[in-house]
Design an enzyme around this catalytic site. Structure first.
Site, PDB file in Angstrom:
ATOM      1  CG  HIS A 142      52.535  33.325  29.076  1.00  0.00           C
ATOM      2  ND1 HIS A 142      52.453  34.413  29.919  1.00  0.00           N
ATOM      3  CD2 HIS A 142      53.427  32.462  29.649  1.00  0.00           C
ATOM      4  CE1 HIS A 142      53.248  34.225  30.954  1.00  0.00           C
ATOM      5  NE2 HIS A 142      53.864  33.071  30.809  1.00  0.00           N
ATOM      6  CD  GLU A 163      47.672  36.316  26.995  1.00  0.00           C
ATOM      7  OE1 GLU A 163      47.162  37.006  27.885  1.00  0.00           O
ATOM      8  OE2 GLU A 163      48.368  35.304  27.234  1.00  0.00           O
ATOM      9  CB  CYS A 165      51.913  38.529  31.958  1.00  0.00           C
ATOM     10  SG  CYS A 165      52.812  37.798  30.558  1.00  0.00           S
ATOM     11  CB  CYS A 180      51.040  38.326  27.018  1.00  0.00           C
ATOM     12  SG  CYS A 180      51.417  36.597  27.353  1.00  0.00           S
TER      13      CYS A 180
END
Length: 287
Positions: free
Chosen positions: A185, A187, A215, A218
């Site tokens: 992801h 991040e 999410c 993250c």
């Protein structure tokens, strides 16, 4: 050489001199002055020279304690502030107001302080405006990072930058599709980049800017990295409208043992406790 002479050489935007001590800056606007204030600079007895001085800059020069100022261009309200503080002023051009860089209105910093006559209040207004402008700029960088990823077909529209002391130290975008790795992801990629650049797993004192609300995975990475400030663009509900399941994951995390999505049970605790004991007594690096 005097501050005015150094300024007119064309290299710097503002200069401050006292004897053999010379401070110079190349940034435009009020940022050099705010930087000097943050650094605790004491310019009492200094002569300053600046290409453009609006009311905001005038207040900051007052707080810095300068003795005299030369300005290439100065606004009437700036001149009034300096003269009220008994600061000697010379200038080439006097204008009603300082114009913004687009040339279609008043400088936003001058506009922000027009109604105040208190230097300390003006300083607070200027610092807050810079903070907000920086936040917008960092979010733009996160958006650019996200666009790179979606246009390359690497993953979702999620970009991220990590900032420390006003500088970007890490950046990343979603690369789940490209790397075939569901942990890639934006991040997480930015955290990996920042940690590599700092040679540290501790990102204390950093700020994270991301195009989408993190999410659960993250958010866990952010907490493990000790990042204390997170700024996000779209929220979980926005993300759901383009086909992502973040909301469902947050619901699972609230009570995983009773979730229908995943089997979540404890087993082998005694053996794992023995492993924990081994770690407890090892020569370890805590994080």
């Amino acid at each position: 050489m005097t501050a005015e002479e150094i300024l007119k050489q064309g290299t710097y935007t503002c200069v401050a001199c006292r004897g053999d001590t010379v401070l110079t800056a190349t940034e435009r606007g009020v940022r050099p002055l705010t930087n000097w204030l943050r650094e605790g600079a004491d310019l009492r007895g200094f002569a300053a020279a600046d290409k453009v001085v609006g009311k905001a800059a005038a207040f900051l020069y007052v707080l810095l304690g300068i003795e005299s100022l030369y300005a290439g261009v100065i606004s009437r309200c700036a001149l009034q502030v300096l003269e009220q503080e008994k600061i000697s002023v010379r200038y080439d051009t006097l204008v009603p107001n300082i114009i913004n860089r687009r040339g279609d209105g008043i400088c936003p910093f001058e506009a922000a302080v027009l109604e105040t006559e208190d230097p300390k209040e003006a300083k607070a207004i200027v610092f807050e405006k810079i903070r907000r402008m920086d936040m917008d700029n960092f979010m733009e960088l996160a958006i650019e990072e996200a666009r790179r990823g979606i246009r390359a077909g690497e993953g979702g529209p999620f970009g991220c930058v990590i900032v420390k002391d006003g500088k970007v130290i890490g950046r990343g975008h979603n690369q789940v599709v490209r790397r075939k790795d569901p942990t890639c992801h934006g991040e997480v990629m930015a955290i990996r980049d920042a940690c590599a650049n700092l040679d540290s797993f501790d990102l204390s004192g950093c700020e994270l800017y991301t195009t989408g609300e993190p999410c659960p995975m993250c958010m866990g990475a952010i907490l493990w990295a000790n990042i204390p400030k997170v700024f996000y663009g779209c929220d979980i509900k926005d993300t759901e409208t383009i086909g992502f399941r973040d909301q469902k994951f947050y619901e699972v995390m609230a009570d995983p043992a009773n979730s229908e999505v995943i089997t979540y049970r404890q087993t082998g605790r005694q053996q794992c406790l023995e492993l924990y004991e081994e770690y407890r007594h090892s020569d370890k690096t805590e994080y």
